[in-house]
Motif scaffolding. Structure first.
Motif, PDB file in Angstrom:
ATOM      1  N   GLN A  21       3.517   6.960   2.513  1.00  0.00           N
ATOM      2  CA  GLN A  21       2.661   5.775   2.401  1.00  0.00           C
ATOM      3  C   GLN A  21       2.364   5.432   0.941  1.00  0.00           C
ATOM      4  O   GLN A  21       2.442   4.271   0.527  1.00  0.00           O
ATOM      5  CB  GLN A  21       1.350   6.014   3.148  1.00  0.00           C
ATOM      6  CG  GLN A  21       1.473   6.087   4.665  1.00  0.00           C
ATOM      7  CD  GLN A  21       1.824   7.476   5.175  1.00  0.00           C
ATOM      8  OE1 GLN A  21       2.335   8.318   4.433  1.00  0.00           O
ATOM      9  NE2 GLN A  21       1.565   7.735   6.445  1.00  0.00           N
ATOM     10  N   TYR A  42      -0.849  -4.833   2.101  1.00  0.00           N
ATOM     11  CA  TYR A  42      -0.670  -4.397   3.491  1.00  0.00           C
ATOM     12  C   TYR A  42       0.503  -5.106   4.145  1.00  0.00           C
ATOM     13  O   TYR A  42       1.365  -4.483   4.756  1.00  0.00           O
ATOM     14  CB  TYR A  42      -1.966  -4.674   4.253  1.00  0.00           C
ATOM     15  CG  TYR A  42      -1.965  -4.287   5.711  1.00  0.00           C
ATOM     16  CD1 TYR A  42      -1.630  -3.011   6.128  1.00  0.00           C
ATOM     17  CD2 TYR A  42      -2.333  -5.219   6.676  1.00  0.00           C
ATOM     18  CE1 TYR A  42      -1.656  -2.666   7.472  1.00  0.00           C
ATOM     19  CE2 TYR A  42      -2.370  -4.880   8.019  1.00  0.00           C
ATOM     20  CZ  TYR A  42      -2.022  -3.599   8.415  1.00  0.00           C
ATOM     21  OH  TYR A  42      -2.060  -3.261   9.734  1.00  0.00           O
ATOM     22  N   LYS A  43       0.549  -6.430   3.980  1.00  0.00           N
ATOM     23  CA  LYS A  43       1.643  -7.210   4.571  1.00  0.00           C
ATOM     24  C   LYS A  43       2.999  -6.784   4.034  1.00  0.00           C
ATOM     25  O   LYS A  43       3.948  -6.608   4.800  1.00  0.00           O
ATOM     26  CB  LYS A  43       1.440  -8.704   4.301  1.00  0.00           C
ATOM     27  CG  LYS A  43       0.488  -9.354   5.287  1.00  0.00           C
ATOM     28  CD  LYS A  43       0.360 -10.854   5.024  1.00  0.00           C
ATOM     29  CE  LYS A  43      -0.863 -11.410   5.731  1.00  0.00           C
ATOM     30  NZ  LYS A  43      -1.411 -12.598   5.038  1.00  0.00           N
ATOM     31  N   LYS A  46       3.951  -3.243   5.293  1.00  0.00           N
ATOM     32  CA  LYS A  46       4.267  -3.184   6.723  1.00  0.00           C
ATOM     33  C   LYS A  46       5.743  -3.465   7.015  1.00  0.00           C
ATOM     34  O   LYS A  46       6.282  -2.988   8.008  1.00  0.00           O
ATOM     35  CB  LYS A  46       3.415  -4.194   7.497  1.00  0.00           C
ATOM     36  CG  LYS A  46       2.109  -3.623   7.965  1.00  0.00           C
ATOM     37  CD  LYS A  46       1.457  -4.530   8.985  1.00  0.00           C
ATOM     38  CE  LYS A  46       1.547  -3.913  10.349  1.00  0.00           C
ATOM     39  NZ  LYS A  46       0.397  -4.200  11.212  1.00  0.00           N
ATOM     40  N   PRO A  50       6.024  -0.221   9.330  1.00  0.00           N
ATOM     41  CA  PRO A  50       5.192  -1.033  10.225  1.00  0.00           C
ATOM     42  C   PRO A  50       4.011  -0.273  10.825  1.00  0.00           C
ATOM     43  O   PRO A  50       3.088  -0.901  11.336  1.00  0.00           O
ATOM     44  CB  PRO A  50       6.164  -1.466  11.330  1.00  0.00           C
ATOM     45  CG  PRO A  50       7.521  -1.255  10.767  1.00  0.00           C
ATOM     46  CD  PRO A  50       7.399  -0.098   9.839  1.00  0.00           C
ATOM     47  N   SER A  51       4.037   1.046  10.753  1.00  0.00           N
ATOM     48  CA  SER A  51       2.963   1.803  11.403  1.00  0.00           C
ATOM     49  C   SER A  51       1.840   2.180  10.440  1.00  0.00           C
ATOM     50  O   SER A  51       0.879   2.849  10.826  1.00  0.00           O
ATOM     51  CB  SER A  51       3.547   3.061  12.056  1.00  0.00           C
ATOM     52  OG  SER A  51       4.053   3.916  11.061  1.00  0.00           O
ATOM     53  N   SER A  53      -1.538   1.938   8.375  1.00  0.00           N
ATOM     54  CA  SER A  53      -2.795   1.288   8.743  1.00  0.00           C
ATOM     55  C   SER A  53      -3.466   0.672   7.519  1.00  0.00           C
ATOM     56  O   SER A  53      -3.276   1.121   6.386  1.00  0.00           O
ATOM     57  CB  SER A  53      -3.734   2.282   9.398  1.00  0.00           C
ATOM     58  OG  SER A  53      -4.416   3.019   8.424  1.00  0.00           O
TER      59      SER A  53
END
Lengths: 147, 147
Positions: A21, A42-43, A46, A50-51, A53
DNA sequence: CTTACTGCAAAATTTTTGCAACTTT
DNA sequence: AAAGTTGCAAAAATTTTGCAGTAAG
């Protein structure tokens, strides 16, 4: 060394575990130097993971800022934005479009720092000086070009 | 002219109705030049007008900013702070104490503006330049003194 | 295998909004 | 009287937190 390995090493050198991450978030910030907000980070992230948070994005951005690997930029619309460029530079704020553009000028930097060194400010240790430039585009459709 | 009348006139000249609430808020910002947050403005203002609502404080601060009567200062802790000083000046950020101190230096201002005038930035009209100085106190108990 | 980090959801914080009642001009 | 503003409460937006489960060194 691959770009990912380089980023992992940056993280480790800063005392952070090189999790998938964190690598993705830091690499996103190196790639997008337009000062994205938390939500924008974040966008972007992802797409690759995609997972992930949103909470992790917030926590990670905070860790990276504390480790000095990225910078936080406060804006007058109440959003925090993040900057993968950590070398000394200034920001040009284009209010209407919410753009923040990097402005780097070593000789101006030196001029200001030399001036401030002579200026005595009692009981204060100056850590960093940058310019805050407010500006607007002349032609909104065209890009900015700094000579 | 009384200070209150002067403030009322400032409001009217800016195209705003001189309500009791606006007069109190603006006078609070003229009095407290330590860049209070919305909540701090609310607390100060309540002493004079205990029935004022927080919503009104927010709306009024926004109106005053839009009218150019005060300035908004974004901080990295996510709070907006407000500045009753509208003449050109810079800010010194003392991270540890959350203090924001005004720094005004006309000859430095002129130095920077002269430099930037010579610098060609295509498609950009520069509106305002100020310094963003990050610093820390040497002795936390003592005050800052700028020569 | 220990320590630190993630994901999730819930909570906290700050700011905005809608609207009826009220002031200012 | 008309226009703009206030107060209230509810909602929106952003960020933080707690903790069980998971991954990194």
């Amino acid at each position: 060394m691959s770009p990912t390995d380089q980023i992992a090493q940056n993280l480790k050198e800063a005392g952070l575990k090189a999790t998938q991450q964190r690598i993705v978030i830091l690499s996103t910030l190196y790639e997008h130097l337009d000062h994205p907000s938390s939500e924008e980070v974040y966008k972007h992230v992802k797409k690759v993971n995609p997972s992930i948070s949103l909470g992790t994005v917030y926590k990670t951005l905070e860790s990276l800022v504390n480790a000095g690997l990225i910078h936080k930029v406060a804006t007058s619309d109440g959003l925090m934005r993040y900057d993968g460029e950590t070398a000394a530079h200034s920001h040009i704020y284009i209010t209407k479009t919410n753009e923040i553009i990097d402005f780097k000028d070593d000789s101006l930097n030196e001029l200001i720092n030399r001036y401030m060194d002579d200026k005595e400010i009692r009981n204060l240790k100056v850590r960093k000086i940058s310019l805050r430039i407010e500006a607007e585009k002349i032609d909104p459709k065209r890009k900015i070009h700094i000579k």
